[in-house]
Write a protein that holds these residues in place. Structure first.
Motif, PDB file in Angstrom:
ATOM      1  N   MET A  78       0.818  -1.230  -0.107  1.00 41.19           N
ATOM      2  CA  MET A  78       0.057  -0.089   0.040  1.00 41.19           C
ATOM      3  C   MET A  78       1.005   1.178   0.024  1.00 41.19           C
ATOM      4  N   CYS A 143      -6.766   8.252  -3.370  1.00 41.30           N
ATOM      5  CA  CYS A 143      -7.379   8.987  -2.558  1.00 41.30           C
ATOM      6  C   CYS A 143      -6.581  10.089  -2.149  1.00 41.30           C
ATOM      7  N   HIS A 146      -3.850   7.759   2.108  1.00 42.04           N
ATOM      8  CA  HIS A 146      -4.337   6.298   1.763  1.00 42.04           C
ATOM      9  C   HIS A 146      -4.353   5.672   3.521  1.00 42.04           C
ATOM     10  N   CYS A 147      -5.281   4.945   3.711  1.00 44.18           N
ATOM     11  CA  CYS A 147      -5.421   4.361   5.086  1.00 44.18           C
ATOM     12  C   CYS A 147      -4.591   2.895   4.705  1.00 44.18           C
ATOM     13  N   CYS A 150      -6.772  -0.180   3.984  1.00 39.59           N
ATOM     14  CA  CYS A 150      -7.723  -0.170   2.968  1.00 39.59           C
ATOM     15  C   CYS A 150      -7.998  -1.634   2.249  1.00 39.59           C
ATOM     16  N   ILE A 156      -5.582   0.358  -5.338  1.00 45.06           N
ATOM     17  CA  ILE A 156      -4.736   1.489  -5.219  1.00 45.06           C
ATOM     18  C   ILE A 156      -3.349   1.064  -5.481  1.00 45.06           C
ATOM     19  N   LYS A 243     -14.003   9.750   1.678  1.00 47.24           N
ATOM     20  CA  LYS A 243     -13.237  10.111   3.080  1.00 47.24           C
ATOM     21  C   LYS A 243     -12.587  11.431   3.116  1.00 47.24           C
ATOM     22  N   PHE A 247      -9.702  13.889   4.979  1.00 44.83           N
ATOM     23  CA  PHE A 247      -8.452  14.115   4.473  1.00 44.83           C
ATOM     24  C   PHE A 247      -8.330  15.400   4.009  1.00 44.83           C
ATOM     25  N   HIS A 277     -16.892   8.754   5.768  1.00 47.74           N
ATOM     26  CA  HIS A 277     -15.887   7.671   6.186  1.00 47.74           C
ATOM     27  C   HIS A 277     -15.081   8.257   7.340  1.00 47.74           C
TER      28      HIS A 277
HETATM   29  S1  SF4 Z   1     -10.161   3.049   2.696  1.00 51.79           S
HETATM   30 FE1  SF4 Z   1     -11.229   4.331   1.518  1.00 51.79          FE
HETATM   31  S2  SF4 Z   1     -10.187   6.203   1.864  1.00 51.79           S
HETATM   32 FE2  SF4 Z   1      -8.949   4.879   2.574  1.00 51.79          FE
HETATM   33  S3  SF4 Z   1      -7.186   4.234   1.196  1.00 51.79           S
HETATM   34 FE3  SF4 Z   1      -9.039   2.948   0.889  1.00 51.79          FE
HETATM   35  S4  SF4 Z   1     -10.556   3.645  -0.666  1.00 51.79           S
HETATM   36 FE4  SF4 Z   1      -9.223   5.431   0.177  1.00 51.79          FE
END
Ligand code: SF4
Length: 480
Positions: A78, A143, A146-147, A150, A156, A243, A247, A277
């Motif tokens: 990630m 995004c 990045h979480c 995720c 991603i 989200k 952010f 979110h």
């Molecule tokens: S959880 Fe949602 S906001 Fe977070 S990185 Fe994934 S897609 Fe993006």
């Protein structure tokens, strides 16, 4: 299954109708400076603003560098990304640091499914997942930040996944002309066949969830094109999963709101649902120097101003509903007090509490997932002391048969019921992924405090009206 007509006259480019063009002509398209930092290299080379230096300690960076080009490379799983706004929150919040900072623990155990939920099984078209009466579309693959947890990490990180036809390719995003053709054809067949699709038995496709990645990273004109194309294709309700309020809340500026207003005047029959979110109240509440939330003189707690302004503006518009949904994640929001505060404050500010989710079995999920029973206890404890309207969220875990609620976990044995000596867990199918004949059916299993997935209960099924534990589950390693 949708088959593209070889003689399809499908256009490569979206060609708006006259009505859509009149709407699109009114859309303003500013550029945004989110102060984004992309990639660990920026932190390693200190190519970051002075205030961000030290966000990762030298030891933390070295531990991540040591994993590079090994199977446990954290950024290959990630990529790292953060906005300046989110950094300002994270620097004073341990949970938010856990959410956004890369850690070697993420790849200690890489058990998990590369395509969590077998999403590709429900993908008749690139970038579309079609379940129920709802289509989920990937409109972008990134995004603003990045979480780490995720469950779209394969999209991603642009990983290659095996498709049903045996080919291997990364997931792509949806294209307007192809999607519109799919919707029109599906809905035509449904109408001709008395309300059900002749092959899949699905109903009219009437809702589209725009997702990704986060659609709010797209400029206003791209969002507007999606909106008008979906509206002209007969979609009744558009959901936008984002989200961005956490952010970069400034993205919900007057140009975006004007675009929403214009869309509503042009297509008043289409509902807009913002699926937001927030994982933790630190993402929207201010804290004092002791780290405590601050009582507001207007009642409730003091919000981060920019976030409050955005939510207030959105909530003013009666054609938009705002729903929060978020997963429960170890180290981030395993805290009933925080979850209680979040539910109360959101509802107070006209954001509905929709779902909390059990984590999915993504690659590396053991670093993030709470057990199913921990998640249920967390939600249950957090809702003690809330009113009925505040406590409307349900705990969802999505089986490949459909979205499923974890309804209850009992602590007591059920006398005379074999398998229930340590209490039971009750699941309820909220809706079937295809059609809906099993909606409302339940499955009851003996407790297993270690279980993070349905497979953890396979050996203790007591009652399976919903069919969550049939043979077919075993051939499906991961479910959505
Ligand atoms: S959880 Fe949602 S906001 Fe977070 S990185 Fe994934 S897609 Fe993006």
């Amino acid at each position: 299954m949708f088959k593209k007509d070889p003689k399809s006259t499908i256009k490569k480019k979206y060609e708006p109708t006259k009505k859509a063009q009149e709407f699109l002509d009114k859309v303003e398209n500013p550029k945004y400076d989110r102060g984004m930092i992309r990639g660990l290299n920026k932190f390693i080379g200190n190519k970051i603003p002075e205030e961000m230096q030290g966000f990762y300690s030298e030891e933390e960076l070295q531990a991540l560098v040591d994993l590079r080009d090994t199977p446990n490379d954290v950024e290959a799983r990630m990529p790292v990304k953060i906005t300046n706004h989110y950094f300002q929150i994270a620097k004073n919040s341990k949970p938010i640091q856990t959410l956004v900072k890369a850690s070697p623990a993420e790849t200690y155990d890489l058990d998990g499914a590369p395509d969590p939920g077998n999403q590709m099984t429900y993908s008749p078209l690139e970038g579309l997942i079609h379940k129920y009466e709802l289509g989920l579309i990937y409109v972008v693959d990134t995004c603003s930040a990045h979480c780490r947890f995720c469950y779209r990490e394969e999209l991603i990180a642009r990983k290659e996944i095996k498709r049903e036809d045996g080919t291997v390719a990364s997931k792509g995003t949806a294209k307007i002309p192809e999607l519109v053709e799919y919707i029109l054809e599906h809905n035509k067949l449904v109408e001709e066949n008395g309300g059900k699709h002749p092959e899949t038995n699905r109903e009219k496709l009437r809702e589209i969830l725009m997702s990704g990645g986060d659609p709010m990273v797209l400029p206003n004109n791209k969002l507007a094109e999606w909106f008008s194309a979906l509206a002209d294709a007969g979609i009744e309700s558009i959901r936008l999963g984002t989200k961005e309020l956490a952010f970069y809340p400034d993205r919900f500026d007057s140009t975006f709101l004007n675009m929403m207003d214009e869309f509503n005047s042009t297509y008043p029959e289409v509902q807009l649902r913002l699926m937001i979110h927030f994982n933790h109240p630190d993402e929207f509440l201010q804290k004092d120097t002791n780290g405590n939330y601050i009582d507001s003189t207007e009642g409730g707690l003091v919000w981060i101003e920019r976030t409050k302004k955005a939510v207030k503006e959105l909530a003013k518009r009666n054609f938009i509903t705002i729903e929060n949904q978020a997963p429960f994640i170890k180290g981030i929001n395993h805290d009933p007090d925080a979850i209680r505060i979040m539910q109360r404050e959101l509802k107070r500010n006209q954001v509905n509490n929709h779902y909390f989710f059990c984590g999915r079995d993504i690659v590396g999920h053991k670093a993030f997932n709470l057990t199913i029973e921990e998640s249920w206890n967390l939600l249950n404890d957090s809702q003690k002391g809330l009113s009925g309207v505040e406590a409307s969220a349900r705990l969802s875990i999505t089986h490949y048969l459909g979205k499923t609620e974890v309804v209850a976990v009992t602590n007591e044995a059920i006398p005379g019921l074999p398998g229930a000596e340590n209490g039971v867990v009750i699941f309820k199918l909220l809706r079937g992924a295809g059609d809906a004949p099993n909606k409302g059916k339940v499955s009851i299993v003996g407790r297993n405090p270690e279980a993070i997935w349905f497979s953890g209960y396979e050996d203790r099924v007591i009652f399976d009206e919903a069919g969550l534990f049939t043979e077919s589950m075993k051939s499906t390693s991961s479910v959505s």
